[in-house]
Design a protein around this motif. Structure first.
Motif, PDB file in Angstrom:
ATOM      1  N   SER A   1     -40.554  10.858  21.565  1.00 34.76           N
ATOM      2  CA  SER A   1     -40.614   9.478  22.057  1.00 34.76           C
ATOM      3  C   SER A   1     -41.617   9.333  23.179  1.00 34.76           C
ATOM      4  O   SER A   1     -42.347   8.329  23.262  1.00 34.76           O
ATOM      5  N   LYS A   2     -41.674  10.326  24.063  1.00 36.69           N
ATOM      6  CA  LYS A   2     -42.595  10.285  25.197  1.00 36.69           C
ATOM      7  C   LYS A   2     -44.037  10.133  24.717  1.00 36.69           C
ATOM      8  O   LYS A   2     -44.804   9.302  25.221  1.00 36.69           O
ATOM      9  N   GLU A   3     -44.433  10.917  23.724  1.00 29.23           N
ATOM     10  CA  GLU A   3     -45.808  10.875  23.232  1.00 29.23           C
ATOM     11  C   GLU A   3     -46.070   9.631  22.383  1.00 29.23           C
ATOM     12  O   GLU A   3     -47.140   9.025  22.463  1.00 29.23           O
ATOM     13  N   ILE A   4     -45.084   9.237  21.577  1.00 26.85           N
ATOM     14  CA  ILE A   4     -45.280   8.083  20.701  1.00 26.85           C
ATOM     15  C   ILE A   4     -45.415   6.797  21.513  1.00 26.85           C
ATOM     16  O   ILE A   4     -46.242   5.935  21.206  1.00 26.85           O
ATOM     17  N   ARG A   5     -44.606   6.665  22.570  1.00 23.90           N
ATOM     18  CA  ARG A   5     -44.712   5.474  23.418  1.00 23.90           C
ATOM     19  C   ARG A   5     -46.100   5.376  24.042  1.00 23.90           C
ATOM     20  O   ARG A   5     -46.697   4.293  24.109  1.00 23.90           O
ATOM     21  N   ALA A   6     -46.606   6.529  24.495  1.00 25.00           N
ATOM     22  CA  ALA A   6     -47.953   6.542  25.085  1.00 25.00           C
ATOM     23  C   ALA A   6     -48.996   6.152  24.039  1.00 25.00           C
ATOM     24  O   ALA A   6     -49.884   5.328  24.300  1.00 25.00           O
ATOM     25  N   LEU A   7     -48.907   6.702  22.844  1.00 27.85           N
ATOM     26  CA  LEU A   7     -49.873   6.402  21.789  1.00 27.85           C
ATOM     27  C   LEU A   7     -49.812   4.938  21.371  1.00 27.85           C
ATOM     28  O   LEU A   7     -50.849   4.316  21.115  1.00 27.85           O
ATOM     29  N   ALA A   8     -48.613   4.371  21.303  1.00 29.73           N
ATOM     30  CA  ALA A   8     -48.483   2.959  20.935  1.00 29.73           C
ATOM     31  C   ALA A   8     -49.165   2.074  21.972  1.00 29.73           C
ATOM     32  O   ALA A   8     -49.877   1.118  21.628  1.00 29.73           O
ATOM     33  N   GLY A   9     -48.970   2.395  23.246  1.00 31.68           N
ATOM     34  CA  GLY A   9     -49.610   1.623  24.311  1.00 31.68           C
ATOM     35  C   GLY A   9     -51.114   1.788  24.301  1.00 31.68           C
ATOM     36  O   GLY A   9     -51.862   0.821  24.501  1.00 31.68           O
ATOM     37  N   MET A  10     -51.581   3.004  24.053  1.00 34.59           N
ATOM     38  CA  MET A  10     -53.015   3.265  24.011  1.00 34.59           C
ATOM     39  C   MET A  10     -53.673   2.545  22.834  1.00 34.59           C
ATOM     40  O   MET A  10     -54.752   1.970  22.966  1.00 34.59           O
ATOM     41  N   ALA A  11     -53.010   2.565  21.684  1.00 39.54           N
ATOM     42  CA  ALA A  11     -53.541   1.887  20.503  1.00 39.54           C
ATOM     43  C   ALA A  11     -53.677   0.389  20.741  1.00 39.54           C
ATOM     44  O   ALA A  11     -54.644  -0.245  20.308  1.00 39.54           O
TER      45      ALA A  11
ATOM     46  N   ARG B   1     -57.129   8.204  13.522  1.00 41.64           N
ATOM     47  CA  ARG B   1     -56.562   8.441  12.198  1.00 41.64           C
ATOM     48  C   ARG B   1     -55.417   7.487  11.876  1.00 41.64           C
ATOM     49  O   ARG B   1     -55.179   7.164  10.710  1.00 41.64           O
ATOM     50  N   LEU B   2     -54.699   7.042  12.910  1.00 43.85           N
ATOM     51  CA  LEU B   2     -53.485   6.249  12.698  1.00 43.85           C
ATOM     52  C   LEU B   2     -53.616   4.876  13.352  1.00 43.85           C
ATOM     53  O   LEU B   2     -54.277   4.721  14.378  1.00 43.85           O
ATOM     54  N   SER B   3     -52.957   3.909  12.779  1.00 41.54           N
ATOM     55  CA  SER B   3     -52.968   2.555  13.331  1.00 41.54           C
ATOM     56  C   SER B   3     -51.796   2.360  14.287  1.00 41.54           C
ATOM     57  O   SER B   3     -50.838   3.138  14.287  1.00 41.54           O
ATOM     58  N   GLY B   4     -51.877   1.304  15.075  1.00 39.51           N
ATOM     59  CA  GLY B   4     -50.778   0.983  15.975  1.00 39.51           C
ATOM     60  C   GLY B   4     -49.492   0.717  15.220  1.00 39.51           C
ATOM     61  O   GLY B   4     -48.394   0.964  15.736  1.00 39.51           O
TER      62      GLY B   4
END
Length: 344
Positions: A251-261, A293-296
């Motif tokens: 969750s820690k990494e996914i939340r960061a990636l979602a915000g960055m995207a 590689r991945l979308s938001g």
């Protein structure tokens, strides 16, 4: 004036925020926490808007003066946060900062975040001028001999009651890495709950191989290595790893990636986004690859799946948490794409 990081709470309790805060140091975690403290205290005093100025090649210092003199769109008071990654300042920076401090706008607080500055720089007229307009907070690394005391205090603040040997063991395990120590304390609270903590608890919860496999698993998923990640997932499951801890890591990494995207989709440069989220240089290629590689939308589906896993762990929802982790790995690797049915 000069302030120590541990004086910030008392400083803000005594009165209004100063026009300028210079936060200087090289210890990432302590710098981040001191900056968070200043931002929170300023927000409580009505400085609810924040403008970020990362100083990169081609940065126009006049933008800072313009922002300092302009009214907020909503009439809110602002924090003007300048991040300068180099200890040396060019003439444009010196002139602008002095000009700002000559007549600071009372509706703004300037937060200048810089690396450690030497005594020679601190003795210059231009630096003394901006320091006199506010406060200089120097963040020093934690000495190896002070680390057990720092860990002990952090554990007590988190509600843990560790034995002396437990503190010493954790200090030895993290080898001076404050961020790793902070993460281990968070995991211990998550796993053991608040209260007494002894050496056996440390050995069970933060064994070296378990810690590294836990983080390596998330990294392998982000790199797109789904087969290896699923193999590691099965090993952690067989080894008795608590799904709660694994959920925390994902969750820690996914939340960061979602915000960055989201920021990138709004037009912010990827390099600036990495700086905003304080991604370590060694991890930037992995994050950049995942974001390309991945979308938001994928990250949003992963967060929804993480919420389902959390409900299943707590016995408030159906499904097997380990199946949920398997799904997240496949989505993050790009092997399988989430469908609209996934968010029903």
């Amino acid at each position: 004036m000069k302030l120590r990081p541990n004086q910030l709470k008392e400083h803000f309790a005594k009165g209004q925020a100063l026009p300028v805060y210079i936060l200087s140091g090289d210890e990432t975690l302590l710098m981040q926490e001191a900056a968070d403290h200043i931002r929170k205290a300023c927000r409580q005093q009505g400085f609810t808007e924040r403008e970020l100025f990362p100083v990169e090649a081609g940065f126009n210092w006049s933008d800072l003066l313009e922002a300092g003199n302009s009214m907020s769109l909503f009439g809110d008071r602002k924090i003007l946060e300048v991040r300068h990654d180099k200890p040396k300042f060019d003439d444009a920076a010196k002139k602008t900062l002095q000009a700002y401090c000559d007549n600071p706008n009372p509706d703004n607080v300037l937060l200048l975040i810089i690396p450690k500055v030497d005594k020679k720089t601190q003795a210059t007229k231009w630096f003394q001028k901006i320091e006199q307009a506010g406060a200089l907070i120097q963040v020093w690394p934690i000495d190896i001999n002070q680390l057990p005391q720092w860990i002990h205090q952090r554990m007590r603040n988190a509600g843990l009651e560790p034995t002396r040997d437990a503190v010493q063991l954790l200090a030895e395990r993290v080898e001076g890495n404050l961020l790793a120590a902070s993460q281990e304390v968070e995991k211990l609270v998550l796993l053991r709950g608040k209260g007494p903590l002894d050496v056996a608890d440390i050995e069970e919860s933060v064994a070296d191989h378990a810690r590294y496999n836990l983080y390596d698993l998330v990294d392998e998923a982000l790199k797109g290595n789904d087969a290896h990640a699923i193999k590691m997932l099965n090993q952690l499951k067989a080894g008795g790893t608590e799904p709660t801890v694994l959920l925390w890591a994902f969750s820690k990494e996914i939340r960061a990636l979602a915000g960055m995207a989201q920021l990138i989709s709004n037009g912010m440069a990827a390099a600036r986004v990495m700086q905003e989220y304080r991604i370590w240089d060694s991890r930037k290629p992995m994050f950049q690859s995942a974001l390309q590689r991945l979308s938001g939308n994928v990250f949003r589906h992963c967060l929804l799946e993480a919420a389902r896993i959390d409900q299943a762990i707590k016995g408030m929802g159906e499904g097997n948490p380990w199946d949920g982790f398997n799904t997240i790995i496949l989505w993050l690797s790009g092997r399988v794409r989430p469908t609209q049915l996934s968010i029903a």
